[in-house]
Design an enzyme around this catalytic site. Structure first.
Site, mmCIF file in Angstrom:
data_model
loop_
_atom_site.group_PDB
_atom_site.id
_atom_site.type_symbol
_atom_site.label_atom_id
_atom_site.label_comp_id
_atom_site.label_asym_id
_atom_site.label_seq_id
_atom_site.Cartn_x
_atom_site.Cartn_y
_atom_site.Cartn_z
ATOM 1 C CE LYS A 198 -19.508 -29.098 15.523
ATOM 2 N NZ LYS A 198 -19.469 -27.709 15.049
ATOM 3 N N GLY A 221 -24.296 -25.089 9.329
ATOM 4 C CA GLY A 221 -24.259 -25.234 10.784
ATOM 5 C C GLY A 221 -23.621 -24.035 11.472
ATOM 6 C CB THR A 260 -29.313 -23.917 -1.140
ATOM 7 O OG1 THR A 260 -28.169 -24.364 -1.862
ATOM 8 C CG2 THR A 260 -30.470 -24.875 -1.335
ATOM 9 N N GLY A 303 -24.492 -17.339 4.028
ATOM 10 C CA GLY A 303 -24.407 -18.775 4.276
ATOM 11 C C GLY A 303 -25.445 -19.240 5.270
ATOM 12 C CB THR A 347 -15.419 -31.989 14.769
ATOM 13 O OG1 THR A 347 -15.523 -31.165 13.610
ATOM 14 C CG2 THR A 347 -14.427 -33.113 14.537
#
Ligand code: ATR
Length: 269
Positions: free
Chosen positions: A64, A128, A151, A125, A60
């Site tokens: 990653k 990741g 963004t 979104g 995590t």
């Protein structure tokens, strides 16, 4: 089984609860625990893990991406997603994969009979998690995916996964596209406890739409409760976390474990 989850910080991770539960269920001896590793120590600590005879580990934040270059091999999913969340150790070699897309897709499949070829997803979104979800949906044969992010550059970057199928929508215009889709997925952190909630008006959402959130703290986010009040089917975020753990357990033990309500409740405690 000898395994763990690496990260920094790591004490919040629910993975030990999940794997311990399955070891008990399937009578498998072993140990799965938190392994705190600071970014600067990653390489040396991984050598130590190999030396100690681990079957593998989960990965995590913030490792990653960095674990990639320490792996001897990474599979197609990890390459496309650009991150490794599961490592299998065999003959002192590291094999990296990413099971997040499996977790997302299996969670939806386990909640209802779903034909992805008929789904028109809209992903909110572009972090990741969004990348793994887009990869999973494309693998399932979805024809077109709408994608938006605060963004916009990050959404445009994810569009490169399949520019013909992924369409980027301005964040401010997201509500106007809700009548063109039938699967809405929040992959942003909005709605998490002590954070801002996702402000979206679902008036325009096609009536048969399925609404899913990857946030699971709280389980019933504002988005999901609004969708439920409007009689949409909903899928909560905890299932993705539980399902992504299954292929790792299978790789380390040979047993493909099941997700149960009992496990869900233990993890939510
Ligand atoms: P993860 O890897 O878990 O997906 P991440 O890469 O930090 O996490 O992505 C978090 C997502 O939540 C991003 O899409 C982020 O939008 P930006 O790319 O614009 O930062 C989104 N997010 C976080 N806070 C937000 C906010 N206040 N408004 C809108 N989107 C937000």
């Amino acid at each position: 089984m000898k395994a763990g989850v690496i990260g920094y910080p790591i004490s919040h991770s629910k993975s030990p609860t999940i794997h311990q539960y399955w070891m008990d269920q399937y009578n498998i001896n072993g140990n799965y625990h938190h392994i705190e590793i600071k970014p600067k120590d990653l390489e040396i600590k991984i050598k130590d893990i190999i030396y100690q005879g681990y079957n593998g580990f989960n990965v995590t934040a913030p490792h990653k991406e960095n674990i990639f270059k320490l792996c001897d091999e990474v599979d197609a999913a990890a390459k496309k997603i650009g991150a490794v969340n599961t490592v299998v150790i065999k003959d002192q070699k590291l094999y990296g994969t990413n099971t997040d897309s499996f977790g997302f897709i299996e969670n939806l499949k386990s909640s209802q009979d779903i034909d992805f070829k008929k789904k028109k997803p809209f992903i909110l979104g572009a972090g990741g998690a969004a990348r793994a979800i887009l990869y999973g949906l494309l693998q399932e044969g979805v024809e077109e995916i709408l994608l938006t992010n605060r963004t916009i550059d990050r959404a445009e970057n994810l569009q490169k996964l399949d520019p013909n199928k992924i369409k980027v929508i301005p964040w401010e215009e997201k509500e106007t596209y809700l009548n063109k889709i039938n699967l809405l997925v929040n992959t942003t952190s909005l709605g998490t406890k002590n954070q801002q909630s996702l402000e979206i008006n679902l008036d325009n959402l096609t009536s048969n739409s399925l609404v899913s959130d990857i946030v699971y703290n709280p389980l019933m986010t504002d988005l999901l409760s609004q969708a439920k009040d409007r009689h949409h089917s909903i899928v909560t975020g905890i299932g993705m976390l539980l399902h992504q753990a299954r292929p790792a357990f299978k790789a380390w033990t040979g047993v493909m474990p099941e997700v149960t309500k009992d496990l869900e409740q233990k993890v939510l405690l």
